[in-house]
Every structure is written in structure tokens, then in C-alpha cells.
Design a protein around this motif. Structure first.
Motif, mmCIF file in Angstrom:
data_model
loop_
_atom_site.group_PDB
_atom_site.id
_atom_site.type_symbol
_atom_site.label_atom_id
_atom_site.label_comp_id
_atom_site.label_asym_id
_atom_site.label_seq_id
_atom_site.Cartn_x
_atom_site.Cartn_y
_atom_site.Cartn_z
ATOM 1 N N CYS A 151 1.686 6.265 -7.127
ATOM 2 C CA CYS A 151 0.558 7.058 -7.640
ATOM 3 C C CYS A 151 0.872 8.550 -7.589
ATOM 4 O O CYS A 151 0.592 9.285 -8.545
ATOM 5 C CB CYS A 151 -0.716 6.761 -6.854
ATOM 6 N N SER A 152 1.472 8.995 -6.486
ATOM 7 C CA SER A 152 1.837 10.401 -6.348
ATOM 8 C C SER A 152 2.861 10.803 -7.405
ATOM 9 O O SER A 152 2.727 11.860 -8.046
ATOM 10 C CB SER A 152 2.397 10.644 -4.947
ATOM 11 N N GLU A 203 0.829 -1.218 0.000
ATOM 12 C CA GLU A 203 0.000 0.000 0.000
ATOM 13 C C GLU A 203 0.858 1.261 0.000
ATOM 14 O O GLU A 203 0.578 2.220 -0.720
ATOM 15 C CB GLU A 203 -0.931 -0.006 1.216
ATOM 16 N N THR A 204 1.946 1.263 0.780
ATOM 17 C CA THR A 204 2.826 2.425 0.868
ATOM 18 C C THR A 204 3.494 2.706 -0.473
ATOM 19 O O THR A 204 3.475 3.834 -0.964
ATOM 20 C CB THR A 204 3.902 2.203 1.950
ATOM 21 N N LYS A 205 4.092 1.669 -1.064
ATOM 22 C CA LYS A 205 4.748 1.844 -2.363
ATOM 23 C C LYS A 205 3.739 2.261 -3.429
ATOM 24 O O LYS A 205 4.041 3.079 -4.294
ATOM 25 C CB LYS A 205 5.452 0.551 -2.787
ATOM 26 N N HIS A 206 2.537 1.698 -3.361
ATOM 27 C CA HIS A 206 1.496 2.046 -4.327
ATOM 28 C C HIS A 206 1.137 3.530 -4.216
ATOM 29 O O HIS A 206 1.010 4.222 -5.228
ATOM 30 C CB HIS A 206 0.257 1.178 -4.076
ATOM 31 N N LYS A 261 1.256 11.014 -10.841
ATOM 32 C CA LYS A 261 0.467 12.243 -10.978
ATOM 33 C C LYS A 261 1.383 13.425 -11.290
ATOM 34 O O LYS A 261 1.070 14.255 -12.146
ATOM 35 C CB LYS A 261 -0.334 12.525 -9.707
ATOM 36 N N GLN A 262 2.531 13.501 -10.586
ATOM 37 C CA GLN A 262 3.484 14.581 -10.848
ATOM 38 C C GLN A 262 4.045 14.481 -12.259
ATOM 39 O O GLN A 262 4.206 15.499 -12.945
ATOM 40 C CB GLN A 262 4.610 14.545 -9.816
ATOM 41 N N LEU A 263 4.335 13.261 -12.704
ATOM 42 C CA LEU A 263 4.832 13.057 -14.068
ATOM 43 C C LEU A 263 3.771 13.468 -15.085
ATOM 44 O O LEU A 263 4.073 14.136 -16.070
ATOM 45 C CB LEU A 263 5.230 11.596 -14.270
ATOM 46 N N TYR A 264 2.527 13.096 -14.826
ATOM 47 C CA TYR A 264 1.431 13.478 -15.717
ATOM 48 C C TYR A 264 1.335 14.993 -15.855
ATOM 49 O O TYR A 264 1.224 15.530 -16.953
ATOM 50 C CB TYR A 264 0.101 12.906 -15.204
ATOM 51 N N VAL A 265 1.394 15.705 -14.720
ATOM 52 C CA VAL A 265 1.333 17.172 -14.740
ATOM 53 C C VAL A 265 2.512 17.734 -15.530
ATOM 54 O O VAL A 265 2.350 18.617 -16.366
ATOM 55 C CB VAL A 265 1.284 17.749 -13.312
#
Length: 196
Positions: free
Chosen positions: A27-28, A20-23, A31-35
């Protein structure tokens, strides 16, 4: 990906267990890469020192013909550097300030050489930090809020200083600030607002 022949035949057939932590971290970062990718106007530079971390994504982008590889040398580094003017730094700082990104705004004002805005951003950031700390660490919150109040007071942001002193329970000091505001308003009213 299988249909488009984008999977590497040598890729491992087993996968690590779910964490869960690595996931959440992944994900964070995605999201930064997407932005970063969707907000880029001309070029996006992605630098990674560890090949094993970047290879899967890089190989995928390479199959889509989305990346170019360039060796980083002095001429390329100099071409990437664009010197911003103090006005551009200040403008960016003001934008960040009103977006409540006080730490980055402070840095921009420092680069712009605007000490008044730099101190205002720093003090506003300290006040925001104090507000966040109030429930979990009241002592630290008071220390941070006092620093914000002193900075506000030193740059003539008397109303903000007074609010901080009120939050600290230092009503006498807050009263002095409000009295100074009253004197300023009265002076303006007598000299500017009242033409007779």
C-alpha cells in the motif's frame, strides 16, 4: 480486467496467503507510485533490475499503451541529466526546509554550496529527531539535542541554541545565549531604532 481482456491466460490460478506486513508495504509503495505518476510534468522514468517484479505492472501498462521501452545507454543517461544551478538547489532546499524535510533540505543546501542554510537544516533536523526520541531514549535524545545546540550556536542562531540548552537543563548556557540576544537587540535599538 476480465471484460477488457487484460488478464493473461497463463497467470497462476492460486494466490499466496494474506500478510498484513506485505499488504502495508505494498500500500505504501502504491501510494508513492501514485504520487510519482500524478505529479509528473513531462516524463516519468521507472527503472527496475528484476524483470519478475516489474513484469505484471509493465504488461498491464503496455496493454493500455502507457509505456515505452528504451535501452539505457550513455546518450540517454546524459539526456536525462539536467544540471541545476546553486540558486535552484537553494530554492528547493528552502521549500523542503519549510516542509520539515530537513534531511533532503540539508542535501540541497550542500549542493547549493550554502553552508549557513546547510547547518541550520541539519541542526533543525537534529532537534526534531531529539524531540521524537525524548520519550523512548532520553540519553540519545540529549546527545542529539546537544549537537543541534552546538550547531545553532556556531552559526549565530542564538535563540534556537538557547531553546536547546533549556531543554537539556543547561540553564547557565541558555542564559548566556539569551544575554547575547539581549545585547544584540540593545545594540540595534541604540544604533538603528533610536534616531536621536
Amino acid at each position: 480486467m476480465k471484460e477488457q481482456d487484460m488478464l493473461d491466460a497463463t497467470s497462476p490460478k492460486s494466490f499466496p496467503t494474506f500478510s498484513e506486513t506485505k499488504h502495508s508495504i505494498l500500500c505504501s509503495e502504491l501510494k508513492q507510485l501514485y504520487v510519482a505518476i500524478t505529479r509528473t510534468r513531462q516524463r516519468l522514468w521507472i527503472c527496475e533490475n528484476i524483470d519478475e517484479l516489474s513484469k505484471p505492472m509493465f504488461d498491464y501498462w503496455k496493454t493500455l499503451c502507457l509505456v515505452q521501452v528504451k535501452q539505457l545507454d550513455d546518450s540517454l543517461a546524459q539526456a536525462m541529466q539536467v544540471v541545476s544551478s546553486p540558486e535552484e538547489w537553494k530554492s528547493r532546499g528552502i521549500k523542503l526546509f519549510w516542509e520539515n524535510n530537513y534531511e533532503m533540505a540539508t542535501m540541497c543546501f550542500e549542493r547549493a554550496g550554502d553552508t549557513m542554510w546547510e547547518k541550520r537544516a541539519k541542526a533543525t533536523g537534529l532537534k526534531a529527531s531529539a524531540d521524537r526520541l525524548r520519550g523512548s531514549n532520553p540519553e540519545m535524545s540529549s546527545t542529539v539535542l546537544r549537537e543541534a545546540a552546538e550547531i545553532f550556536d556556531s552559526i549565530g542562531r542564538t535563540e534556537s541554541a538557547a531553546e536547546c540548552f533549556c531543554d537539556l537543563g543547561e540553564y547557565e548556557r541558555a542564559g548566556i545565549c539569551f544575554f547575547l540576544i539581549f545585547i544584540k537587540v540593545e545594540f540595534i535599538w541604540k544604533n538603528v531604532g533610536n534616531p536621536s
